[in-house]
Design a protein around this motif. Structure first.
Motif, PDB file in Angstrom:
ATOM      1  N   SER A   5      40.486  35.983  36.781  1.00  0.00           N
ATOM      2  CA  SER A   5      39.513  35.119  37.463  1.00  0.00           C
ATOM      3  C   SER A   5      39.758  35.087  38.965  1.00  0.00           C
ATOM      4  CB  SER A   5      39.569  33.697  36.897  1.00  0.00           C
ATOM      5  OG  SER A   5      39.128  33.667  35.553  1.00  0.00           O
ATOM      6  N   LEU A   6      40.324  36.155  39.487  1.00  0.00           N
ATOM      7  CA  LEU A   6      40.498  36.283  40.928  1.00  0.00           C
ATOM      8  C   LEU A   6      39.155  36.591  41.586  1.00  0.00           C
ATOM      9  CD1 LEU A   6      43.802  38.342  40.765  1.00  0.00           C
ATOM     10  CD2 LEU A   6      43.569  36.117  41.885  1.00  0.00           C
ATOM     11  N   PRO A   7      39.002  36.321  42.880  1.00  0.00           N
ATOM     12  CA  PRO A   7      37.720  36.572  43.554  1.00  0.00           C
ATOM     13  C   PRO A   7      37.260  38.024  43.378  1.00  0.00           C
ATOM     14  CG  PRO A   7      39.166  35.298  44.973  1.00  0.00           C
ATOM     15  CD  PRO A   7      39.990  35.709  43.795  1.00  0.00           C
ATOM     16  N   VAL A   8      35.962  38.197  43.225  1.00  0.00           N
ATOM     17  CA  VAL A   8      35.414  39.546  43.062  1.00  0.00           C
ATOM     18  C   VAL A   8      35.147  40.209  44.410  1.00  0.00           C
ATOM     19  CG1 VAL A   8      34.404  38.998  40.823  1.00  0.00           C
ATOM     20  CG2 VAL A   8      33.060  38.620  42.899  1.00  0.00           C
ATOM     21  N   LEU A  37      36.909  26.727  49.723  1.00  0.00           N
ATOM     22  CA  LEU A  37      37.501  27.157  48.459  1.00  0.00           C
ATOM     23  C   LEU A  37      39.019  26.970  48.497  1.00  0.00           C
ATOM     24  CD1 LEU A  37      37.374  28.590  45.684  1.00  0.00           C
ATOM     25  CD2 LEU A  37      37.556  30.772  46.923  1.00  0.00           C
ATOM     26  N   VAL A  38      39.533  26.229  47.535  1.00  0.00           N
ATOM     27  CA  VAL A  38      40.977  26.022  47.373  1.00  0.00           C
ATOM     28  C   VAL A  38      41.282  26.088  45.875  1.00  0.00           C
ATOM     29  CG1 VAL A  38      42.955  24.526  47.792  1.00  0.00           C
ATOM     30  CG2 VAL A  38      41.009  24.461  49.350  1.00  0.00           C
ATOM     31  N   SER A  79      45.575  34.361  47.040  1.00  0.00           N
ATOM     32  CA  SER A  79      45.328  33.339  46.011  1.00  0.00           C
ATOM     33  C   SER A  79      46.615  32.590  45.689  1.00  0.00           C
ATOM     34  CB  SER A  79      44.760  33.988  44.748  1.00  0.00           C
ATOM     35  OG  SER A  79      43.523  34.608  44.989  1.00  0.00           O
ATOM     36  N   PHE A  80      47.720  33.295  45.650  1.00  0.00           N
ATOM     37  CA  PHE A  80      49.019  32.666  45.426  1.00  0.00           C
ATOM     38  C   PHE A  80      49.315  31.660  46.533  1.00  0.00           C
ATOM     39  CE2 PHE A  80      53.539  32.825  46.693  1.00  0.00           C
ATOM     40  CZ  PHE A  80      54.126  32.234  45.592  1.00  0.00           C
TER      41      PHE A  80
END
Length: 527
Positions: free
Chosen positions: A199-202, A236-237, A373-374
């Motif tokens: 589900s990471l950004p596309v 976005l967070v 993302s991490f």
């Protein structure tokens, strides 16, 4: 073939349709049952006070074929033969239960009480056993934010829905053993949290600087390290609040009905947070070594003044100094050797096959959005509710809670689970040993067995007993069991300790003393 013996006290046997020989040591009466795969059970109960034998669970034709017609007539004359599903409750009898998923028993040996249950193994596809097929899907919740999830058992339209939430750094793949097994009985889903798993950004949430070169003077190949934010990623967070909302909309729009939600580690906290905020969507919550805290920065809604002190809280793009810090730590923690070492810590039984888990984690770390993302997750603010507050709200809303904790967890020590038990005394608490931070993957046979029993207890409104619990006295106090199961041709044994409503500090103390010296009665613990 296995031989099961009992002492001369009243006993009963529960035997599955496999090649099992049950022997009553006091009467030397043998009962041999040929190997078959059905899950129906035979329960044979001898009452020494009356000399009677009671059988249940099979038809007369079956016993004719076993040349047990004479024994059958004797039993039927006593009114003891009946068809239908069977359960085993110890009561004043010593019992040994073999096979099946609802059986529980007790053996008496040399005057000492020892609880033991043989539970079902996972479906073995190599032997032609049926397991639920898993489907991999994506759900577009918001533009560019695609949620990956896996599902099984959707044909079980009249069965309860169960949703699994993963821990940090993994995804829905961590629940493969639950989907394949429980998917045979229930409608089962497992999701990847946004910013994790698949589900990471596309797309890159940030724009590259001029000519694709960052201020640091190198080409920006890592998503999220640009200088300007894309409109869709504004604010976005990857935070607790986002995951709570993600689960809410997933249940409403994809599942479409209230669910039993099960969470491990971070997923346990999110499960409680979601349930506390949306009690109308939850039928029950199971915590698997749930982490009792998440996030270092204050929540801007809960503590707006304090939150203003921190200039950055997980949004995109990452500040220049955070990029350097992220790159340094990401190189360390994404290294395959580091990942292998972490898995070695959280899995107590090093014979557990974690090759799939390892390879999937490695695959995730190679995604261009993984590092940023991490960083967003690590610097995201805390949720609006603390762990204790979510528990309190769930209790106020009468949401059933079940606790299943691996005793050897090096991160979420058993004391955290026991604190939850103290706050919610009515919650069943099962402590599994040996098992570490991920009991659902390390001992899935045990977790699946307990989950099935707990859900059946709730669905039946209490008419079906809790797993391993056969009377009100045990529910109030504590007891210990040895659960045995087959895995890859060998027998494994796991200890499960149940803490009842009258849980106290004495339970912890006596449990420790018993594990060290083995002098306390393992069946009943407490003053």
């Amino acid at each position: 073939m296995e031989i099961l013996s009992s002492s001369t006290v009243p006993c009963r046997f529960a035997v599955s349709l496999r090649s099992i020989l049950a022997e009553n040591a006091s009467s030397s009466c043998l009962l041999k049952i040929p190997a078959r795969r059905e899950r129906r059970m035979l329960v044979a109960r001898t009452e020494h006070s009356s000399g009677s034998l009671r059988l249940s669970g099979f038809d007369k034709l079956f016993f004719k074929n076993l040349n047990l017609e004479e024994s059958l007539r004797s039993a039927d004359a006593l009114g003891g033969l009946r068809n239908g599903d069977s359960k085993v409750f110890s009561g004043n009898y010593s019992t040994y239960a073999v096979g099946g998923e609802e059986v529980a028993g007790r053996i008496t040996e040399n005057g000492e009480s020892l609880n033991k249950v043989l539970i079902s193994e996972l479906p073995d596809e190599s032997n032609g056993e049926h397991s639920a097929p898993i489907s991999s899907c994506f759900w577009e919740w918001k533009p560019k934010l695609h949620v990956h999830y896996e599902k099984a058992g959707c044909e079980n339209v009249k069965s309860p829905s169960v949703l699994f939430l993963p821990g940090f750094g993994v995804g829905s793949f961590h629940y493969e053993k639950q989907l394949k097994d429980l998917g045979r009985d229930y409608r089962v889903w497992a999701i990847d949290f946004l910013g994790q798993g698949m589900s990471l950004p596309v797309e890159n949430p940030t724009l590259l600087s001029r000519e694709g070169v960052t201020p640091e003077g190198r080409k920006d190949s890592i998503w999220g390290f640009g200088d300007e934010i894309e409109p869709w990623a504004n604010e976005l967070v990857f935070s607790m609040d986002l995951w709570r909302d993600q689960v809410q909309y997933f249940v409403e729009e994809v599942i479409g009905e209230p669910v039993y939600v099960v969470g491990n580690s971070l997923g346990g906290f999110v499960a409680l947070y979601f349930a506390a905020s949306n009690p109308q969507l939850v039928k029950g919550v199971t915590l698997l070594n749930a982490t009792p805290f998440w996030g270092f920065l204050p929540n801007p809604i809960r503590s707006p003044r304090l939150a203003k002190i921190f200039p950055w809280s997980g949004t995109f793009p990452l500040p220049a100094n955070v990029r350097k810090l992220t790159e340094f730590f990401w190189q360390k923690i994404s290294d395959p050797k580091s990942i292998a070492e972490i898995l070695k810590q959280v899995y107590t039984d090093h014979s557990t096959n974690i090759d799939k888990v390892f390879s999937r984690i490695i695959e995730i770390t190679q995604h261009p959005a993984a590092a940023a993302s991490f960083a967003s997750i690590m610097f995201a603010p805390q949720g609006q509710l603390s762990f204790r507050e979510t528990l309190a709200r769930c209790k106020m809303s009468n949401i059933p809670i079940c606790l299943m904790y691996g005793k050897e967890d090096p991160w979420v020590k058993p004391v955290w689970g026991l604190q939850v038990k103290q706050q919610v005394p009515e919650a069943p608490y099962y402590e599994v040993s040996p098992a570490g931070h991920c009991p659902h993957d390390e001992v899935p046979e045990v977790v699946n067995y307990l989950l099935r029993g707990w859900i059946k207890n709730l669905e039946s409104q209490g008419s079906v007993a809790l797993p391993l619990i056969d009377d009100a006295e045990v529910v109030q106090n504590s007891t210990a069991w040895d659960l045995e199961f087959a895995r890859e041709g060998s027998k494994k044994s796991v200890s499960v300790r149940f803490f009842g409503h009258k849980f106290s500090i004495w339970d912890i103390f006596s449990s420790y003393i018993n594990s060290q010296f083995g002098k306390l009665n393992p069946n009943t613990v407490g003053p």
